[in-house]
Design an enzyme around this catalytic site. Structure first.
Site, short mmCIF file in Angstrom:
data_model
loop_
_atom_site.label_atom_id
_atom_site.label_comp_id
_atom_site.label_asym_id
_atom_site.label_seq_id
_atom_site.Cartn_x
_atom_site.Cartn_y
_atom_site.Cartn_z
N LYS A 56 -2.52 -6.68 -10.58
CA LYS A 56 -1.91 -6.14 -9.70
C LYS A 56 -2.08 -6.45 -8.25
O LYS A 56 -3.29 -7.21 -7.71
CB LYS A 56 -2.76 -4.64 -10.67
CG LYS A 56 -4.17 -5.15 -9.69
CD LYS A 56 -5.26 -3.65 -10.36
CE LYS A 56 -6.74 -3.62 -9.88
NZ LYS A 56 -7.90 -2.90 -11.22
N TYR A 276 -10.28 -4.77 25.26
CA TYR A 276 -9.68 -3.44 25.21
C TYR A 276 -11.18 -2.37 25.41
O TYR A 276 -12.76 -2.18 24.71
CB TYR A 276 -9.49 -2.72 23.81
CG TYR A 276 -7.66 -3.05 23.82
CD1 TYR A 276 -7.76 -2.56 25.12
CD2 TYR A 276 -6.95 -3.30 23.09
CE1 TYR A 276 -5.68 -2.21 24.79
CE2 TYR A 276 -5.65 -4.07 22.29
CZ TYR A 276 -5.14 -2.94 23.94
OH TYR A 276 -3.56 -3.59 23.70
C1 LIG Z 1 -8.62 -3.36 -11.81
C2 LIG Z 1 -9.04 -2.89 -12.77
C3 LIG Z 1 -9.82 -3.84 -13.82
C4 LIG Z 1 -10.26 -5.54 -12.95
O1 LIG Z 1 -11.50 -5.15 -12.53
P1 LIG Z 1 -12.37 -6.15 -12.00
O2 LIG Z 1 -13.25 -5.69 -11.61
O3 LIG Z 1 -11.51 -6.51 -10.70
O4 LIG Z 1 -12.31 -7.74 -12.39
C5 LIG Z 1 -9.46 -4.28 -15.16
N1 LIG Z 1 -9.54 -3.41 -16.09
C6 LIG Z 1 -8.98 -2.29 -15.33
C7 LIG Z 1 -8.22 -0.93 -15.95
C8 LIG Z 1 -8.78 -2.16 -14.06
O5 LIG Z 1 -7.80 -0.99 -13.08
#
Ligand SMILES: *Cc1c(COP(=O)(O)O)cnc(C)c1O
Length: 388
Positions: A56, A276
């Site tokens: 994702k 700044y």
């Molecule tokens: C993002 C996510 C993961 C992966 O988690 P990590 O801590 O990045 O390994 C696994 N399961 C779900 C439901 C997630 O939303």
């Protein structure tokens, strides 16, 4: 990462020329070999459970298309994304892959899943009813995952929802439940009793549903041990080199190298100020290099320095070059007084993330987590992929 940093450790300035990146203001290098190695490490940890990849948010900022291709070459068969458009990117990169969409099913969205052969992760009764109705209407019992909430209160079916389902099994018969998942809230703290509580709740709740392969562990969950692995684990942050567990050494290889380029170098006197707000006053004659990365690129403003507050540091080869003054939108200023002159010139690339500056070092400095550092990486960088 020698191939990614060649030129930076030798006797001449690292200008990144000769690879199509010459003149790019900043370069983000993604080392796909490290990504693949991290995948193999996690798969070995999973001891026989299938190791799925969570890609994702553009594979945590590293680039979903390239990451998915590399992971598929390494044998990864199942990918998780947050949204349907993200699933489309994965489908194009991995025509054979199984793809789950974690955010679930919106009204009227079912046909979009069929179009790219993605599976929703259904987390509420309305989503389940929508998917069931779509499957009845089209006459095909399509695959979907069910998400059980075991303590996040974010997505997923609660106990009372599952009791409704248990009393209406015809609903679940209209489609194929290919996976049952839940998500751990505290897996990064291995001693937290919530881990065990969620695992127990997962077992109790999924027993009320038709039998299906199960998945509970994210990256940190994989490290909690075999009782958390079930049939499938879902590796995210650790694939990209981020720290999965709060304590101990991080065994993952860094995947991302970020280099900014020196636009100008100047000499300033003690007593002059930088940037700044005139937030930093020089306490010695200082050679200042201005580098073309700023907060608009995801280089957090909190990384800047002021009098009495040290900021982050860049690296020029092996030489540390602390930030001077605030981070601007498009620029930072660094102290290169102690860097040999021949190593830092107009056009030189300096390391902002990489072998000397970890994603989690940066995260700790601004009070966030590696996940946010990676997913904040900007869109202006010239991106190059090593090991495509
Ligand atoms: C993002 C996510 C993961 C992966 O988690 P990590 O801590 O990045 O390994 C696994 N399961 C779900 C439901 C997630 O939303």
């Amino acid at each position: 990462m020698s191939e990614a940093t060649s030129g930076s450790g030798g006797g001449a300035a690292n200008t990144g020329d000769g690879d199509g990146a010459a003149g790019a203001p900043a370069i983000l290098t993604v080392v796909l070999g490290a990504l693949r190695e991290n995948y193999c490490t996690l798969r070995d940890h999973a001891e026989g459970a299938e190791c799925a990849a969570v890609v994702k948010a553009d594979a945590y900022g590293t680039g979903a298309r390239q990451a998915v291709q590399a992971l598929a070459q390494e044998g990864c068969k199942t990918f998780f994304v947050a949204t349907l458009p993200e699933a489309g990117v994965v489908r194009a990169a991995a025509p054979q892959a199984t793809i789950y969409v974690l955010d679930g099913l919106f009204p009227q969205a079912a046909a979009g899943f069929v179009e790219i052969d993605a599976r929703p992760v259904l987390g509420s009764l309305p989503e389940i009813r929508d998917w069931a109705a779509f499957c009845l209407r089209t006459g095909v019992p399509r695959r979907a995952a069910l998400h059980i909430d075991t303590g996040m209160n974010r997505l997923g079916l609660r106990l009372e929802d599952i009791d409704v389902l248990a009393g209406d099994m015809d609903l679940l018969d209209t489609f194929e439940t290919s996976l049952v998942i839940s998500h751990l809230a505290c897996a990064d703290s291995p001693d937290d009793p919530k881990n065990e509580a969620q695992r127990t709740a997962f077992d109790e709740l999924r027993a009320k549903l038709p039998a299906a392969p199960a998945s509970l562990a994210n990256s940190a969950g994989i490290l909690l041990g075999p009782s958390y692995h079930y049939e499938m684990v879902r590796a995210g942050i650790a694939l990209y080199g981020g720290r999965a567990v709060v304590r101990g050494a991080n065994p993952m290889r860094p995947v991302v190298l970020l280099e900014g380029r020196v636009a100008q170098i100047r000499n300033a006197e003690a007593g002059e100020t930088v940037g700044y707000g005139a937030a930093q006053t020089l306490n010695r004659p200082t050679r200042i290099a201005t580098v073309t990365v700023g907060y608009a690129d995801g280089f957090f403003r909190r990384l800047g320095a002021s009098d009495g507050y040290p900021g982050a540091a860049a690296y020029v080869g092996e030489y540390r070059a602390p930030l001077l003054g605030r981070v601007s939108m498009d620029l930072i200023t660094i102290d290169v007084t102690d860097v040999p002159e021949e190593l830092v010139q107009r056009g030189t690339l300096v390391e902002l993330l990489g072998p000397h500056v970890g994603v989690d070092d940066i995260a700790a400095q601004v009070g966030t987590i590696g996940y946010e550092v990676l997913t904040a990486l900007g869109r202006r960088y010239h991106r190059r992929y090593i090991g495509l």
